[in-house]
Design a protein around this motif. Structure first.
Motif, short mmCIF file in Angstrom:
data_model
loop_
_atom_site.label_atom_id
_atom_site.label_comp_id
_atom_site.label_asym_id
_atom_site.label_seq_id
_atom_site.Cartn_x
_atom_site.Cartn_y
_atom_site.Cartn_z
N LEU A 44 45.85 47.97 36.42
CA LEU A 44 44.78 47.07 36.84
C LEU A 44 44.32 47.41 38.25
O LEU A 44 45.12 47.76 39.11
CB LEU A 44 45.26 45.62 36.82
CG LEU A 44 45.42 44.96 35.45
CD1 LEU A 44 46.00 43.57 35.63
CD2 LEU A 44 44.10 44.89 34.71
N ARG A 53 42.40 44.57 43.17
CA ARG A 53 41.76 43.29 43.44
C ARG A 53 41.96 42.29 42.31
O ARG A 53 41.82 41.09 42.52
CB ARG A 53 40.25 43.51 43.68
CG ARG A 53 39.48 43.94 42.45
CD ARG A 53 38.04 44.31 42.75
NE ARG A 53 37.30 44.64 41.55
CZ ARG A 53 36.67 43.76 40.79
NH1 ARG A 53 36.66 42.48 41.16
NH2 ARG A 53 36.03 44.12 39.71
N LEU A 54 42.31 42.77 41.11
CA LEU A 54 42.50 41.87 39.97
C LEU A 54 43.95 41.44 39.79
O LEU A 54 44.22 40.50 39.04
CB LEU A 54 42.02 42.55 38.68
CG LEU A 54 40.53 42.85 38.56
CD1 LEU A 54 40.22 43.46 37.21
CD2 LEU A 54 39.70 41.58 38.77
N TRP A 104 36.90 32.96 41.74
CA TRP A 104 36.38 33.69 40.59
C TRP A 104 35.58 32.81 39.63
O TRP A 104 35.08 33.30 38.62
CB TRP A 104 37.54 34.35 39.84
CG TRP A 104 38.23 35.39 40.66
CD1 TRP A 104 39.27 35.21 41.52
CD2 TRP A 104 37.94 36.79 40.71
NE1 TRP A 104 39.66 36.39 42.10
CE2 TRP A 104 38.85 37.38 41.62
CE3 TRP A 104 37.01 37.61 40.07
CZ2 TRP A 104 38.85 38.75 41.90
CZ3 TRP A 104 37.01 38.96 40.34
CH2 TRP A 104 37.91 39.52 41.25
N LEU A 131 40.31 37.02 31.44
CA LEU A 131 40.23 38.39 31.94
C LEU A 131 38.79 38.90 31.91
O LEU A 131 38.35 39.59 32.84
CB LEU A 131 41.12 39.31 31.10
CG LEU A 131 42.63 39.11 31.23
CD1 LEU A 131 43.37 40.08 30.30
CD2 LEU A 131 43.10 39.28 32.66
N LEU A 133 36.98 37.69 34.84
CA LEU A 133 37.35 38.40 36.07
C LEU A 133 36.56 39.70 36.23
O LEU A 133 36.32 40.14 37.36
CB LEU A 133 38.85 38.71 36.08
CG LEU A 133 39.80 37.51 36.21
CD1 LEU A 133 41.24 37.97 36.14
CD2 LEU A 133 39.54 36.74 37.50
N VAL A 134 36.17 40.33 35.12
CA VAL A 134 35.45 41.60 35.21
C VAL A 134 33.97 41.44 34.87
O VAL A 134 33.24 42.44 34.79
CB VAL A 134 36.09 42.68 34.31
CG1 VAL A 134 37.49 43.01 34.78
CG2 VAL A 134 36.10 42.26 32.84
N MET A 170 40.74 48.70 33.59
CA MET A 170 40.92 47.57 32.69
C MET A 170 40.84 48.04 31.23
O MET A 170 41.60 47.59 30.36
CB MET A 170 39.89 46.48 32.95
CG MET A 170 39.94 45.33 31.97
SD MET A 170 41.47 44.36 32.07
CE MET A 170 41.09 43.30 33.46
#
Length: 269
Positions: free
Chosen positions: A16, A19-20, A83, A127, A130-131, A222
């Protein structure tokens, strides 16, 4: 990637982006701790439900902008704020874990998938938030992967779940293959049992493969994380199939030798 509990999902691995890792760790800690409330120890059902309700109260405080009472929620509150994560997905997890406390049987496959919708799918959707990849197709494919991984865990842990008085195999499937619960209690393999597990393996594999194209919509590292996750789940299904569903004598898990096979398959996804 051991396929067990929330280890079915990427948990801030080295693949990953840095930052995640912190937000993924915060999500994982929340899910893991809440799941343990439902599953671990010998507390009575009422106490488990009360503890899960207290977690829900903390989510309500976070939603109102009030500092959490429990110190362990401070990091989660910061992640949610930074986030802009949907709190309903975390509430869905709590709802599923509370259901595990009181519901021990599932009538059919749709009912089981509804449980997976709340117990597993929220993690994948978080997830994706997050992206920034929350399109409808991505959400649908993520749900397929997450539900399938939850089912993989169920088929691995039939014997362990029986000790918790839980049977996730749909009741209609047990009847279709002429399997009585006494056979699970006795850890008794049979040809009918092998056919039942092969049916579940096939259905779960199809669901996992339906979600696999998600990797092409995800950014770099990812995408590789999810490739490993999908291929790990498929390999566990192969291991269950190789023993013809005899999950009583040995729980099928990934061994060191599986990783070369998994890595090679990832390159072809």
């Amino acid at each position: 990637m051991p396929v067990d509990h929330y280890e079915n999902f990427p948990v801030a691995s080295l693949l990953l982006p840095r930052r995640l890792r912190q937000p993924v760790e915060a999500i994982y800690r929340f899910a893991r701790a809440a799941d343990d409330i439902a599953d671990e120890g010998d507390a009575p059902a009422a106490a488990r439900l009360q503890a899960l309700a207290a977690y829900g109260d903390e989510l309500d405080r976070i939603e109102r902008g009030v500092p959490p009472v429990m110190p362990q929620f401070s990091a989660l509150a910061a992640v949610i704020g930074e986030w802009r994560l949907p709190l309903q997905l975390l509430r869905d997890l709590l709802d599923a874990f509370a259901q595990d406390v009181v519901k021990k049987r599932y009538a059919d496959y749709p009912e089981l998938l509804d449980y997976c919708r709340r117990s597993a799918n929220p993690v994948g959707r978080l997830l994706l938030h997050l992206v920034g990849r929350t399109g409808d197709d991505n959400l649908r494919r993520s749900d397929c992967i997450c539900s399938a991984l939850q089912l993989v865990n169920f088929w691995q842990d039939i014997a362990l779940d029986w000790q918790k008085e839980r049977v996730y195999l749909p009741q209609c499937d047990l009847a279709r293959f002429a399997i009585a619960e006494e056979q699970i209690a006795a850890a008794c393999w049979s040809e009918q049992w092998a056919a039942l597990l092969e049916f579940q393996i096939t259905r779960t594999r199809q669901l996992l493969l339906a979600g696999a194209p998600l990797v092409h919509a995800l950014p770099g590292r990812m995408a590789w994380e999810i490739r490993l996750t999908v291929q790990g789940g498929l390999r566990i299904l192969e291991r269950i199939g190789s023993v013809r569903g005899d999950v009583f004598t040995q729980r099928p898990v990934l061994a060191a030798g599986d990783w070369l096979r998994i890595g090679s398959r990832c390159l072809r996804m």
